[in-house]
Design a protein around this motif. Sequence first.
Motif, mmCIF file in Angstrom:
data_model
loop_
_atom_site.group_PDB
_atom_site.id
_atom_site.type_symbol
_atom_site.label_atom_id
_atom_site.label_comp_id
_atom_site.label_asym_id
_atom_site.label_seq_id
_atom_site.Cartn_x
_atom_site.Cartn_y
_atom_site.Cartn_z
ATOM 1 N N THR A 104 17.884 64.807 10.535
ATOM 2 C CA THR A 104 18.807 65.694 9.818
ATOM 3 C C THR A 104 18.392 65.887 8.357
ATOM 4 O O THR A 104 18.464 66.994 7.823
ATOM 5 N N SER A 123 18.194 60.586 2.329
ATOM 6 C CA SER A 123 18.456 59.642 3.414
ATOM 7 C C SER A 123 19.924 59.235 3.371
ATOM 8 O O SER A 123 20.425 58.839 2.319
ATOM 9 N N GLN A 124 20.582 59.375 4.480
ATOM 10 C CA GLN A 124 21.976 58.924 4.548
ATOM 11 C C GLN A 124 22.016 57.402 4.423
ATOM 12 O O GLN A 124 22.681 56.851 3.565
ATOM 13 N N SER A 125 21.267 56.734 5.310
ATOM 14 C CA SER A 125 21.332 55.267 5.377
ATOM 15 C C SER A 125 20.588 54.590 4.232
ATOM 16 O O SER A 125 20.909 53.489 3.842
ATOM 17 N N THR A 140 15.682 54.327 6.370
ATOM 18 C CA THR A 140 14.790 54.904 7.382
ATOM 19 C C THR A 140 13.318 54.571 7.096
ATOM 20 O O THR A 140 12.808 54.863 6.009
ATOM 21 N N ALA A 145 19.841 55.670 17.184
ATOM 22 C CA ALA A 145 20.452 54.653 16.325
ATOM 23 C C ALA A 145 20.702 55.292 14.979
ATOM 24 O O ALA A 145 20.066 56.281 14.614
HETATM 25 C C1 G6P Z 1 17.716 58.642 12.695
HETATM 26 C C2 G6P Z 1 19.076 59.166 13.075
HETATM 27 C C3 G6P Z 1 19.209 60.624 12.636
HETATM 28 C C4 G6P Z 1 18.950 60.721 11.136
HETATM 29 C C5 G6P Z 1 17.577 60.152 10.763
HETATM 30 C C6 G6P Z 1 17.402 60.045 9.266
HETATM 31 O O1 G6P Z 1 16.741 59.283 13.446
HETATM 32 O O2 G6P Z 1 19.286 59.075 14.467
HETATM 33 O O3 G6P Z 1 20.513 61.098 12.929
HETATM 34 O O4 G6P Z 1 19.035 62.056 10.741
HETATM 35 O O5 G6P Z 1 17.450 58.835 11.299
HETATM 36 O O6 G6P Z 1 18.311 59.092 8.787
HETATM 37 P P1 G6P Z 1 18.635 58.860 7.263
HETATM 38 O O7 G6P Z 1 19.578 57.696 7.266
HETATM 39 O O8 G6P Z 1 17.350 58.544 6.568
HETATM 40 O O9 G6P Z 1 19.268 60.103 6.739
#
Ligand code: G6P
Length: 606
Positions: free
Chosen positions: A297, A341-343, A346, A600
């Motif tokens: 995403t 990055s959301q998390s 990654t 995940a």
């Molecule tokens: C994984 C998740 C995706 C997400 C991607 C990037 O593949 O399944 O939904 O978009 O990681 O994650 P981030 O946390 O870096 O935005």
Amino acid sequence: MCGISAIASHKPVAAKLLTALQNLEYRGYDSCGMALLHEGQLSLRKNVGAVDEVDALEKFRKMEGSLGIAHTRWATHGGVTKENSHPHYSNDKKFVIVHNGILSNYQQIQRDLKSKGYRFLSETDTEVFSNLVQEEYKQAENVETAFCNAIDKLQGSYAIAMITTHQPDTIFAVKKDSPLVLGINDGVNYVSSDINAFIAETRDTIILDDMEYLLVKNDNYVIKNLLTRKEKSKQVITVQWDRQTAQMGGFSHYMLKEIFDQPQTVRNALHVPNEQIQTIAGKFIEKEQSFCVGVGTTYYVAMVGTYLFSKYANLYVPSISADEFPTLIPVNKDNHVLFFSQSGETYDTRMAIRKARNCGAATSAVVNVVGSSISQEVDDCIFQGSGPEICVVSTKAAVSQIIILWRIALEVGVLRNHLSRKDADAFQGRFFKFSETIGQVLNEESGFIRDLASKTSRVRNWLFMGKGIYYPIALESALKMKEVTYLHAEGLPAGFLKHGTLAMVDEEMYSLFFLPYKDDSDLYNSTLMSIEEVKARNGKVVAFCAEDDDEIKKLLDFGLIIPKTDPELTPLIQLIMAQLFSYYSALNLGLNIDKPRNLAKSVTVG
Ligand code: G6P
């Protein structure tokens, strides 16, 4: 990738550890387990399945003890089996550990330990550590020294928590390249991969840095530097997320709740201080060439950025998927790379950051999770403040990132004299109005979108198409559809259709067009041509369209009516409506929406 948690208390901790596991489940959900220390004895229960399934089998709440560790797993080394799930005992069963990350030299350590007579019950990299501590303890006869000596032998990434019968009041924990936070309360302290694990218990937290370790008891904690083994004092941060934010709030799924959170998360994105926006915007001016990078995403967020910089700053900023960045882009000190990055964890994005840093480029990021690895690895970081995003597929975090990116692009436009300060400031007002529009759209259009999803519930193949900025919106929407429904949804530029993919179109193929308002005449007319091409081959067409656009309505099999709103922000309205469409499509199929198969939340492996 996994979630770890540990609690030292003066009361039984099993129920609280179970809650922590439930809160961490988004980090991995193929197996889980818990180990507790009670009256000098360790006990351990673990099994394969989601947390509630394992709890039904293992009855975690019946475990006794006021000191414990817990783990939820997403398999990397070794299959999904009970033996491979965590926690892992040492051979003498006096040490027990949980681990998130990858020990890259585990085979070497395992060989050494095997030659000393150690047995291994799992295929994991993790199990070497509990035995390594047992081995080190023979020499050191002190748990802290044994723990640190064992860590000195590790390569790779790790957040580890350990308890032992040799020191039954203490949790030992360490962090390198995997997240770890400490939660502080009266008479009870928490260790976890994520603040969310213990948010209902305390908001006072300390974010650990790499190469720091913790000694945690119920009434005190000590943070030490792994190299010097000297004590450090660190700032306690009070997080703003509350229990309610972290819960489902009456919605049937986190995905729906998080889609409906968006008016608020957009406002939060608008409250990111201007100075932070300006700092990153300045990098686009200082450096010869900038890039936008994300993956999944966040790659599509980066792609939206390419269109925004072109429009508002007259600047070409290529967007690259993080997994391709290290091999594709020859960066140097005259470059600046903006990561999304959301998390913040990654792996692919972290490797891209590493490459950019090693080559001397300036780095910045927009990240949701405070204290995450990426936020600490870049030169400048904006925290978007979207709150916890629990559903595996990203919705609210992506839209907030686009808003922040938009603000950066406007600022770069001003700095490049492409845009007046007055016009850029006026946009800010439009954004605030936009957050109200989102609320209105969600409340008024959900029923229609749900209706369309049930009418199309038998469709198995979709083409999602748009032109200009609607193209990355179509790509992200197709990804959402794939992630939650497992249906084939291919995103492509509407103009590209005639160059090959049109061959696929027949009466069975459904196309969703992201059509702008008529006033956006160039984009509108060229997208319309692609709609005609599909209709001419008897393909079915669904499109976003304005209420008063009678002409287009005649052409469509189904129309998704977009309320009259700010034309420049219409792509985002369509993105949000497409999120709802994916959600309701998955609901009709009876799928596990918040935890789709094979996915995940944060992929911390390459
Ligand atoms: C994984 C998740 C995706 C997400 C991607 C990037 O593949 O399944 O939904 O978009 O990681 O994650 P981030 O946390 O870096 O935005």
